[in-house]
Design an enzyme around this catalytic site. Structure first.
Site, PDB file in Angstrom:
ATOM      1  N   ASP A   1      14.712 -33.813  19.968  1.00 17.69           N
ATOM      2  CA  ASP A   1      16.121 -33.399  19.964  1.00 17.69           C
ATOM      3  C   ASP A   1      16.650 -33.583  21.380  1.00 17.69           C
ATOM      4  O   ASP A   1      15.892 -33.806  22.329  1.00 17.69           O
ATOM      5  CB  ASP A   1      16.256 -31.964  19.448  1.00 17.69           C
ATOM      6  CG  ASP A   1      17.668 -31.663  18.940  1.00 17.69           C
ATOM      7  OD1 ASP A   1      18.572 -32.509  19.130  1.00 17.69           O
ATOM      8  OD2 ASP A   1      17.873 -30.574  18.364  1.00 17.69           O
TER       9      ASP A   1
ATOM     10  N   ASP B   1      24.901 -34.967  20.304  1.00 14.66           N
ATOM     11  CA  ASP B   1      26.072 -34.673  19.479  1.00 14.66           C
ATOM     12  C   ASP B   1      26.758 -33.406  19.973  1.00 14.66           C
ATOM     13  O   ASP B   1      26.198 -32.673  20.783  1.00 14.66           O
ATOM     14  CB  ASP B   1      25.643 -34.512  18.002  1.00 14.66           C
ATOM     15  CG  ASP B   1      24.476 -33.559  17.841  1.00 14.66           C
ATOM     16  OD1 ASP B   1      23.552 -33.583  18.680  1.00 14.66           O
ATOM     17  OD2 ASP B   1      24.496 -32.750  16.894  1.00 14.66           O
TER      18      ASP B   1
ATOM     19  N   CYS C   1      -1.190 -11.737   1.312  1.00 12.83           N
ATOM     20  CA  CYS C   1      -1.264 -13.177   1.523  1.00 12.83           C
ATOM     21  C   CYS C   1      -2.701 -13.580   1.799  1.00 12.83           C
ATOM     22  O   CYS C   1      -3.395 -12.928   2.574  1.00 12.83           O
ATOM     23  CB  CYS C   1      -0.370 -13.570   2.695  1.00 12.83           C
ATOM     24  SG  CYS C   1      -0.463 -15.336   3.048  1.00 12.83           S
TER      25      CYS C   1
ATOM     26  N   CYS D   1      -3.414 -16.766   2.863  1.00 11.23           N
ATOM     27  CA  CYS D   1      -3.402 -18.003   3.638  1.00 11.23           C
ATOM     28  C   CYS D   1      -4.553 -17.923   4.640  1.00 11.23           C
ATOM     29  O   CYS D   1      -5.074 -16.834   4.896  1.00 11.23           O
ATOM     30  CB  CYS D   1      -2.051 -18.190   4.325  1.00 11.23           C
ATOM     31  SG  CYS D   1      -1.878 -17.299   5.876  1.00 11.23           S
TER      32      CYS D   1
ATOM     33  N   CYS E   1      -4.207 -15.036   7.138  1.00 11.73           N
ATOM     34  CA  CYS E   1      -4.195 -13.636   6.688  1.00 11.73           C
ATOM     35  C   CYS E   1      -5.436 -13.215   5.910  1.00 11.73           C
ATOM     36  O   CYS E   1      -5.699 -12.013   5.796  1.00 11.73           O
ATOM     37  CB  CYS E   1      -2.992 -13.379   5.787  1.00 11.73           C
ATOM     38  SG  CYS E   1      -1.408 -13.714   6.547  1.00 11.73           S
TER      39      CYS E   1
HETATM   40  N1  GUN Z   1      19.436 -28.205  16.223  1.00 11.39           N
HETATM   41  C1  GUN Z   1      20.022 -27.334  15.396  1.00 11.39           C
HETATM   42  N2  GUN Z   1      21.304 -27.695  15.152  1.00 11.39           N
HETATM   43  C2  GUN Z   1      21.520 -28.822  15.851  1.00 11.39           C
HETATM   44  C3  GUN Z   1      22.658 -29.697  15.981  1.00 11.39           C
HETATM   45  O1  GUN Z   1      23.733 -29.481  15.429  1.00 11.39           O
HETATM   46  N3  GUN Z   1      22.479 -30.796  16.782  1.00 11.39           N
HETATM   47  C4  GUN Z   1      21.296 -31.061  17.419  1.00 11.39           C
HETATM   48  N4  GUN Z   1      21.182 -32.162  18.151  1.00 11.39           N
HETATM   49  N5  GUN Z   1      20.233 -30.252  17.294  1.00 11.39           N
HETATM   50  C5  GUN Z   1      20.348 -29.151  16.526  1.00 11.39           C
HETATM   51 ZN    ZN Z   2      -0.589 -15.453   5.359  1.00 14.87          ZN
END
Ligand code: GUN
Ligand code: ZN
Length: 655
Positions: free
Chosen positions: A88, A123, A273, A275, A278
């Site tokens: 990201d 963005d 749970c 898993c 747990c």
């Molecule tokens: N992570 C959560 N929401 C967003 C978003 O709107 N844009 C970006 N780039 N990362 C995110």
């Molecule tokens: Zn669990």
């Protein structure tokens, strides 16, 4: 490349080729925080089986130790992760903390330089409280930055984010413009505040508006959606990828995820749970652990439970009951139920990808079931495509055991002995002509016998509608043996209603469109029935086998003589897929039609519809079942578009 493997409506199982492996979607990508890795990426890959993760390039770039390390070694070595890494861009940091000190080109270049498999544009996070103008401008800037990012991406795949906040037209515009940009994945962004505030109905509108504009041949990622309670609904709406930071964030303050909700450890009275994290522990043991150890355990649990639910969703998709699963899951929180209820507003859009039928029966889970696109289709097609046989009398049976005609056979016979009648059943679908009682989903659906208020009211309304619109001289509710006696005194003699002929005609028009019955069955009709079940198997007209009727869903499979009859009656491209010349010889051999070889198709065709494959001269080439709608087939480059069942050898031509 993104290839469709299986689908159910908008939901789909696909394969996404990346430089570090093929990612099968729907997929959950755990967020790896490069600063504190709660669970090592290697373990995510090997023990948990996550073939993709997401991390934040902005954090790495701003850290004086990590930045040179990432540039020198690349992300995969730095994080010790062999699978697909998505990054990201820092947009979310801007949402959380205000301005970020990075430019779009810098962060896109950086992601490419450190070897990210899927990098994200910077963005603009459109906040739900923003006004329309401000949001619209942010969409424009986001699109401009995405164009710039596309020119810089090189070998890296690019995530181009849909923004537009809660304005459906802005979402759709953003998504539509993204189609023309060379991006590879489309996250839907700006939705975290909606999820935090349980605004699931708004979220549904946002997803649908985005899906309307986005190209169907690219995966859709729901940015910041990491709670398993949402997975089934989101996948149902066509989301392919998810990311979860919550598993670790929640764990740090003792929040324990279940499929239904998030629990505070302090409020939990037991542990149920098993898993791997747990198993064998009690709630008291968990509460007594040192905070760091406990956070580690809860993070693992949260991740296991999320993974399990994603696998559950996939299985439901494959087995044809994702709707039922989503309906059940949405009952775990009233706000989710709002999300489910909002789907009613999107029936038309969802009907376009709703399959003709699916394996297994529809289970009624509550009044929302009646808003499913398939229900919408039944009502619409009965109205638009059905022609009732001409009789003097209409007799309406109350619902009852299925198939109706079979259980009512003696009653029908008794009435036809004395009156020229046609029959309806007052079913959960409203009044259904009795001859459609074996067709999906009328036979393939289960309802509780104790009806809820919604159901009672709706059926009554539809009955009243029929009472006002029908063309019969006389109508009555079936009321036991006295009905035949009453009709005998009023009516003009024996009935000619032939349920078998009525059935093949009604199914043909319902399945292929009004006029199909006339096209298929003009001539001397012979019905071949199964010796075991007495159900219609084949329809022979003037000695030619035109269609077969499937026992599973009550629809027809076309045979070449039937296809030719339909071709003659319906103008191109109705009921057809026109394929290119280089595809024709393969399809004549019975080979499937691949994406990219379709010139035109009927936009009325739905997934798993029968389709007549023709060449450019409208000559019959093959018959198959379509997988992609016309709109989708225009986008997909790889994979199956039509499953061919029967190739038709062409006329022998001399070379
Ligand atoms: N992570 C959560 N929401 C967003 C978003 O709107 N844009 C970006 N780039 N990362 C995110
Ligand atoms: Zn669990």
């Amino acid at each position: 490349m993104f290839e469709l493997i299986r689908r159910d409506g908008l939901a789909r199982i696909c394969k996404l080729d990346t430089k570090h492996g093929v990612l099968e979607t729907p997929a959950l990508l755990p967020v790896v925080n490069p600063r504190f890795q709660t669970i090592r990426p290697r373990e995510l890959y090997e023990t948990f089986g996550f073939k993709a993760i997401i991390t934040n390039s902005y954090i790495i770039k701003n850290d004086d130790k990590m930045r040179p390390d990432a540039l020198a070694k690349g992300l995969h070595e730095m994080l010790d992760y062999p699978g697909t890494i998505m990054t990201d861009s820092g947009t979310f940091q801007s949402h959380m903390y205000g301005e970020v000190e990075v430019k779009n080109d810098e962060i896109v270049n950086f992601q490419r330089e450190v070897g990210s498999d899927i990098g994200t544009v910077l963005d603009i996070f459109t906040e739900p409280e923003w006004g329309y103008e401000k949001t619209s401008e942010a969409v424009d800037v986001t699109l401009e930055r995405t164009r710039e990012a596309a020119s810089l991406k090189g070998e890296m795949m690019l995530a181009g984010v849909v923004q537009g906040s809660i304005y459906p037209d802005l979402r759709e515009r953003c998504a539509t413009e993204l189609r023309g940009i060379d991006a590879d994945v489309h996250p839907i962004g700006g939705i975290v505040p909606l999820m935090e505030n349980y605004r699931y109905a708004d979220l549904v509108d946002v997803i649908i508006a985005s899906k309307k504009g986005l190209p169907p041949n690219r995966p859709v990622h729901l940015f910041g959606a990491g709670h398993p309670m949402l997975f089934s609904l989101a996948v149902l709406l066509g989301c392919d990828m998810f990311d979860s930071a919550s598993y670790a964030k929640f764990a740090r303050d003792d929040r324990y995820m279940t499929i239904e909700r998030t629990m505070h450890l302090a409020d939990m009275k037991g542990l149920d749970c098993d898993c791997p994290a747990c198993v064998g522990r009690s709630i008291d043991q968990l509460k007594a652990m040192k905070p760091a150890e406990r956070a580690d355990l809860i993070a693992r649990h949260n991740l296991y439970i999320s993974k399990m639910e994603m696998d559950r969703v996939k299985r439901a998709l494959l087995e044809g009951n994702l709707w039922e699963l989503a309906e059940q899951r949405c009952r775990s929180h009233p706000a989710l139920l709002d999300g489910l209820r909002r789907l009613k507003e999107h029936q038309d859009f969802m009907e376009r990808t709703e399959p003709l039928s699916r394996d297994g029966a529809i289970f009624y889970t509550g009044p929302e079931t009646m808003n499913r696109p398939v229900m919408h289709r039944v009502a619409k097609r009965l109205k638009e495509r059905y022609t009732a046989p001409r009789t003097d009398v209409m007799v309406v049976f109350e619902g009852g055991e299925k198939p109706y005609s079979w259980h009512r056979a003696d009653d029908i016979k008794a009435i036809l002995d004395v009156a020229d009648s046609h029959f309806y059943v007052m079913s959960e679908f409203g009044p259904v002509p009795i001859e459609l009682d074996e067709m999906y989903p009328i036979a393939q659906s289960l309802f509780p016998s104790i009806q809820d208020r919604d159901m009672v009211d709706r059926v009554r309304e539809q009955m009243e509608d029929l009472a006002h619109t029908h063309q019969y001289g006389l109508s009555c509710m079936y009321d036991g043996e006295s009905t035949a006696e009453m009709l005998a005194s009023l009516s003009k003699g024996k009935g000619k209603f032939d349920i078998d002929m009525a059935r093949v005609r009604a199914v043909a028009d319902y399945q292929f469109g009004k006029g199909a019955a006339d096209a298929l069955f003009s001539g001397k009709v012979e019905l071949v029935k199964s010796k075991n079940t007495e159900k219609i198997r084949n329809v022979i007209v003037d000695g030619e086998h035109v269609v077969s009727m499937r026992a599973e869903d009550g629809f027809f499979t076309l045979r070449p003589p039937g296809a030719r009859r339909l071709l003659k009656t319906f103008p191109s491209p109705r009921l057809r897929a026109v394929v290119s010349d280089d595809s024709v010889p393969f399809n004549r051999e019975g080979k499937n039609v691949m994406c990219g070889f379709i010139i035109d198709t009927d936009e009325g065709l739905r997934p798993s519809d029968e389709v007549i494959i023709v060449d450019k001269n409208d000559d019959l080439v093959a018959i198959g079942r379509i997988i992609l709608t016309k709109y989708e087939a225009e986008f997909f480059k790889k994979g199956l578009a039509i499953k061919t069942r029967e190739g038709i050898k062409g006329p022998v031509t001399s070379a």
